[in-house]
Design a protein around this motif. Structure first.
Motif, PDB file in Angstrom:
ATOM      1  N   UNK A  70     -38.833 -83.671  32.228  1.00 12.45           N
ATOM      2  CA  UNK A  70     -40.027 -84.505  32.094  1.00 12.45           C
ATOM      3  C   UNK A  70     -40.697 -84.348  30.733  1.00 12.45           C
ATOM      4  N   UNK A  71     -39.907 -83.947  29.721  1.00 11.74           N
ATOM      5  CA  UNK A  71     -40.338 -83.838  28.322  1.00 11.74           C
ATOM      6  C   UNK A  71     -41.456 -82.813  28.117  1.00 11.74           C
ATOM      7  N   UNK A  72     -41.667 -81.909  29.059  1.00 10.30           N
ATOM      8  CA  UNK A  72     -42.776 -80.958  28.964  1.00 10.30           C
ATOM      9  C   UNK A  72     -42.338 -79.661  28.296  1.00 10.30           C
ATOM     10  N   UNK A  73     -43.083 -79.264  27.269  1.00  7.91           N
ATOM     11  CA  UNK A  73     -42.829 -78.040  26.510  1.00  7.91           C
ATOM     12  C   UNK A  73     -44.083 -77.174  26.624  1.00  7.91           C
ATOM     13  N   UNK A  74     -43.897 -75.896  26.922  1.00  3.52           N
ATOM     14  CA  UNK A  74     -45.016 -74.961  27.044  1.00  3.52           C
ATOM     15  C   UNK A  74     -44.964 -73.942  25.920  1.00  3.52           C
ATOM     16  N   UNK A  75     -46.144 -73.456  25.518  1.00  3.14           N
ATOM     17  CA  UNK A  75     -46.265 -72.483  24.431  1.00  3.14           C
ATOM     18  C   UNK A  75     -47.180 -71.356  24.889  1.00  3.14           C
ATOM     19  N   UNK A  76     -46.746 -70.099  24.627  1.00  2.00           N
ATOM     20  CA  UNK A  76     -47.591 -68.922  24.852  1.00  2.00           C
ATOM     21  C   UNK A  76     -47.714 -68.170  23.542  1.00  2.00           C
ATOM     22  N   UNK A  77     -48.874 -67.569  23.334  1.00  4.50           N
ATOM     23  CA  UNK A  77     -49.089 -66.674  22.199  1.00  4.50           C
ATOM     24  C   UNK A  77     -49.306 -65.287  22.788  1.00  4.50           C
ATOM     25  N   UNK A  78     -48.498 -64.317  22.317  1.00  2.53           N
ATOM     26  CA  UNK A  78     -48.600 -62.944  22.799  1.00  2.53           C
ATOM     27  C   UNK A  78     -49.060 -62.062  21.651  1.00  2.53           C
ATOM     28  N   UNK A  79     -49.965 -61.114  21.939  1.00  2.00           N
ATOM     29  CA  UNK A  79     -50.436 -60.209  20.896  1.00  2.00           C
ATOM     30  C   UNK A  79     -49.455 -59.056  20.702  1.00  2.00           C
ATOM     31  N   UNK A  80     -49.835 -58.082  19.879  1.00  2.00           N
ATOM     32  CA  UNK A  80     -48.942 -56.966  19.544  1.00  2.00           C
ATOM     33  C   UNK A  80     -48.555 -56.138  20.762  1.00  2.00           C
ATOM     34  N   UNK A  81     -49.399 -56.145  21.799  1.00  5.35           N
ATOM     35  CA  UNK A  81     -49.105 -55.394  23.024  1.00  5.35           C
ATOM     36  C   UNK A  81     -48.366 -56.237  24.058  1.00  5.35           C
ATOM     37  N   UNK A  82     -48.013 -57.472  23.699  1.00  4.90           N
ATOM     38  CA  UNK A  82     -47.296 -58.342  24.618  1.00  4.90           C
ATOM     39  C   UNK A  82     -48.200 -59.058  25.611  1.00  4.90           C
ATOM     40  N   UNK A  83     -49.516 -58.957  25.416  1.00  5.20           N
ATOM     41  CA  UNK A  83     -50.458 -59.655  26.304  1.00  5.20           C
ATOM     42  C   UNK A  83     -50.591 -61.107  25.871  1.00  5.20           C
TER      43      UNK A  83
END
Length: 180
Positions: free
Chosen positions: A105-118
């Motif tokens: 369905x053409x959907x792309x997700x993005x996550x940003x993780x900090x240095x601790x992986x949070x």
């Protein structure tokens, strides 16, 4: 003295490099390690070829007088390709993540993780085409960090079957603090 690579892996690799000598040496090393290797001089050529050949009247594309190429010439283009940011970039919020994808369905997700992986941010957007064709995407994501630190941008597709993150692309970056 030639390098010796153990044959511990199998698979197929697409090497994209504009410098012919680097491209061929890399391909030779990967073949010695047991990979089947395809090469391309330009990643944009691979993306353009895949994008244009989604239309039934376009079977091949010719670049700058070269031989015509089609999808079979770039068989391993990943379901999600990130064109920005690049590995090692220093990024600040808001950040626009760009690339191409062939996602459900053409959907792309993005996550940003900090240095601790949070996870410090998440967003999603739509590619211009999906579910069997490749389209371009642009997703804007915003976060707040107090200090500069290593981080990760993760671009992925959510599985229609079970909601799991699939086809993830990990881009290590340096997260700039808010307001920098």
């Amino acid at each position: 003295m030639a390098a010796v690579y153990p044959r511990m892996v199998e698979g197929r690799v697409l090497v994209v490099e504009d410098d012919v000598s680097i491209r061929e040496v890399t391909a030779l090393g990967l073949r010695s390690a047991g990979f089947r290797v395809d090469t391309a001089a330009d990643g944009r050529q691979a993306l353009v070829t895949w994008t244009l050949t989604q239309f039934p009247t376009v079977r091949q594309v010719r670049f700058s007088g070269g031989a015509p190429v089609g999808r079979a010439d770039y068989p391993l283009l990943a379901p999600i390709v990130v064109t920005g940011p690049s590995v090692g970039d220093r990024v600040t919020a808001p950040l626009t993540v760009t690339g191409t994808a062939d996602a459900f369905e053409a959907t792309v997700s993005v996550r940003v993780l900090d240095a601790d992986g949070r996870q410090v941010a998440a967003a999603f957007g739509a590619a211009s085409c999906g579910s069997g064709c490749r389209g371009a995407y642009r997703v804007v994501v915003t976060w707040r960090t107090a200090r500069e630190q290593h981080g990760t941008i993760e671009v992925y597709e959510v599985s229609a079957r079970d909601g799991a993150r699939i086809n993830a692309v990990i881009v290590p970056v340096l997260l700039g603090p808010h307001g920098s």
